[in-house]
Motif scaffolding. Structure first.
Motif, PDB file in Angstrom:
ATOM      1  N   ALA A  81       0.979  -1.442  -0.252  1.00  0.00           N
ATOM      2  CA  ALA A  81       0.080  -0.256   0.277  1.00  0.00           C
ATOM      3  C   ALA A  81       1.132   1.579   0.053  1.00  0.00           C
ATOM      4  N   GLU A  82       1.562   1.329   1.004  1.00  0.00           N
ATOM      5  CA  GLU A  82       2.613   2.686   1.333  1.00  0.00           C
ATOM      6  C   GLU A  82       3.360   3.022  -0.151  1.00  0.00           C
ATOM      7  N   HIS A  83       4.202   1.662  -1.147  1.00  0.00           N
ATOM      8  CA  HIS A  83       4.423   1.751  -2.462  1.00  0.00           C
ATOM      9  C   HIS A  83       3.566   2.257  -3.675  1.00  0.00           C
ATOM     10  N   ILE A  84       2.312   1.975  -3.512  1.00  0.00           N
ATOM     11  CA  ILE A  84       1.644   1.920  -3.878  1.00  0.00           C
ATOM     12  C   ILE A  84       0.981   3.644  -4.031  1.00  0.00           C
ATOM     13  N   MET A  85       1.223   4.072  -2.545  1.00  0.00           N
ATOM     14  CA  MET A  85       0.430   5.264  -2.294  1.00  0.00           C
ATOM     15  C   MET A  85       1.537   6.307  -2.692  1.00  0.00           C
ATOM     16  N   SER A  86       2.687   6.032  -2.453  1.00  0.00           N
ATOM     17  CA  SER A  86       4.261   7.010  -3.147  1.00  0.00           C
ATOM     18  C   SER A  86       4.362   7.931  -3.492  1.00  0.00           C
ATOM     19  N   ASP A  87       4.497   8.843  -4.163  1.00  0.00           N
ATOM     20  CA  ASP A  87       5.596   8.982  -5.045  1.00  0.00           C
ATOM     21  C   ASP A  87       6.166   9.406  -5.212  1.00  0.00           C
ATOM     22  N   SER A  88       6.985   9.057  -4.179  1.00  0.00           N
ATOM     23  CA  SER A  88       8.659   9.842  -4.215  1.00  0.00           C
ATOM     24  C   SER A  88       9.073   8.320  -4.620  1.00  0.00           C
ATOM     25  N   PRO A  89      10.548   8.150  -5.062  1.00  0.00           N
ATOM     26  CA  PRO A  89      11.243   6.935  -5.451  1.00  0.00           C
ATOM     27  C   PRO A  89      10.920   5.436  -4.837  1.00  0.00           C
ATOM     28  N   LEU A  90      11.074   4.500  -4.858  1.00  0.00           N
ATOM     29  CA  LEU A  90      10.514   3.491  -3.841  1.00  0.00           C
ATOM     30  C   LEU A  90      11.819   3.199  -3.590  1.00  0.00           C
ATOM     31  N   PRO A  91      12.071   2.717  -2.207  1.00  0.00           N
ATOM     32  CA  PRO A  91      13.178   2.597  -1.644  1.00  0.00           C
ATOM     33  C   PRO A  91      13.457   0.627  -1.583  1.00  0.00           C
ATOM     34  N   PRO A  92      14.024   0.201  -0.962  1.00  0.00           N
ATOM     35  CA  PRO A  92      13.964  -1.351  -1.357  1.00  0.00           C
ATOM     36  C   PRO A  92      13.376  -1.598  -0.224  1.00  0.00           C
ATOM     37  N   LEU A  93      12.732  -2.687  -0.072  1.00  0.00           N
ATOM     38  CA  LEU A  93      12.260  -3.154   0.818  1.00  0.00           C
ATOM     39  C   LEU A  93      11.859  -4.943   0.998  1.00  0.00           C
ATOM     40  N   GLN A  94      12.704  -5.052   2.186  1.00  0.00           N
ATOM     41  CA  GLN A  94      12.941  -6.698   2.951  1.00  0.00           C
ATOM     42  C   GLN A  94      11.997  -7.173   3.488  1.00  0.00           C
ATOM     43  N   VAL A  95      12.061  -8.377   2.931  1.00  0.00           N
ATOM     44  CA  VAL A  95      10.801  -8.988   3.553  1.00  0.00           C
ATOM     45  C   VAL A  95      10.363 -10.627   3.138  1.00  0.00           C
TER      46      VAL A  95
END
Length: 185
Positions: free
Chosen positions: A83-97
Motif C-alpha cells: 500500500a505504501e509503495h502504491i501511494m508513494s509519490d517518491s522513488p520506492l526504497p528497497p523493502l526487505q520481506v
C-alpha cells in the motif's frame, strides 16, 4: 493491384522483435526474480528464477497473491508495504520481506520495485526484482552478535583491569604507609 512500401513498418517490427528477445534473455538469465503484480498484489508475471529461489514453477505463482509467498506473521507487513509503495509519490526504497520457500523454510528477499503506469498515467501495478539476501542477512546478524560479544568481553576485561589496578594501588598505598612508618621509627 496496389503496391505499398512497408519497409518502415517491417524495420519497426524487426526492432520490436529484437527488443523483446533482448528483454526475454535478460529476464530469463537474471540471478534474481523479475516480477510484476497488479495493484491488488496479484502476480501477472514472474520469471523462471522463482523455481530456483522459492521452489515454485512460474505457472504456479501467476494469478496468486504476493501474500501467499510470505509467512503468516508477515502478511500484514507485506500488505502495508504494498500500500505504501502504491501511494508513494517518491522513488520506492528497497523493502526487505520474509518469504516462504515451497519446502517451508524461510528466506529474506529484498524487493526493488517501480510503478507501472498506462498511457493515461493510471497505476496498473508494480514491477521489479526480488533479490535473495538470506545469506547476507545471516552474515549481518552474525557480525552484530560478534560485535555485541566483543563489546561485552571488552567491558568485562576493562572492569577486571580496573579492579586489579585498584588492588595494586591499594597495596602500593599500604607499602608506602608501611615504609613511612618504618622510616619514622
Amino acid at each position: 493491384g496496389i503496391l505499398r512500401d512497408i519497409t518502415d513498418r517491417k524495420h519497426a517490427e524487426d526492432s520490436l522483435h529484437e527488443s523483446e528477445e533482448r528483454f526475454r534473455s535478460l529476464v530469463e538469465t537474471s540471478p534474481d526474480i523479475v516480477w510484476e503484480i497488479d495493484p491488488l498484489g496479484t502476480f501477472v508475471y514472474i520469471s523462471p528464477m522463482v523455481s530456483r529461489i522459492l521452489g515454485y514453477m512460474p505457472e504456479e505463482i501467476l494469478g496468486r497473491s504476493i501474500t501467499e509467498l510470505v509467512p503468516e506473521r508477515a502478511k500484514p507487513f507485506v500488505m502495508q508495504g504494498l500500500a505504501e509503495h502504491i501511494m508513494s509519490d517518491s522513488p520506492l526504497p528497497p523493502l526487505q520481506v520474509p518469504a516462504r520457500h515451497r519446502d517451508g523454510h524461510e528466506l529474506t528477499l529484498e524487493i526493488r520495485s517501480s510503478k507501472v503506469m498506462d498511457a493515461e498515467g493510471n497505476l496498473t501495478g508494480l514491477r521489479g526484482l526480488a533479490v535473495d539476501i538470506t545469506d547476507r542477512k545471516k552474515t549481518e546478524d552474525a557480525i552484530r552478535l560478534a560485535n555485541h560479544q566483543i563489546n561485552l568481553i571488552t567491558s568485562i576485561t576493562r572492569h577486571d583491569i580496573k579492579n586489579k589496578i585498584a588492588v595494586i594501588l591499594g597495596y602500593l598505598g599500604i607499602a608506602k604507609a608501611a615504609s613511612s612508618a618504618s622510616d619514622d621509627s
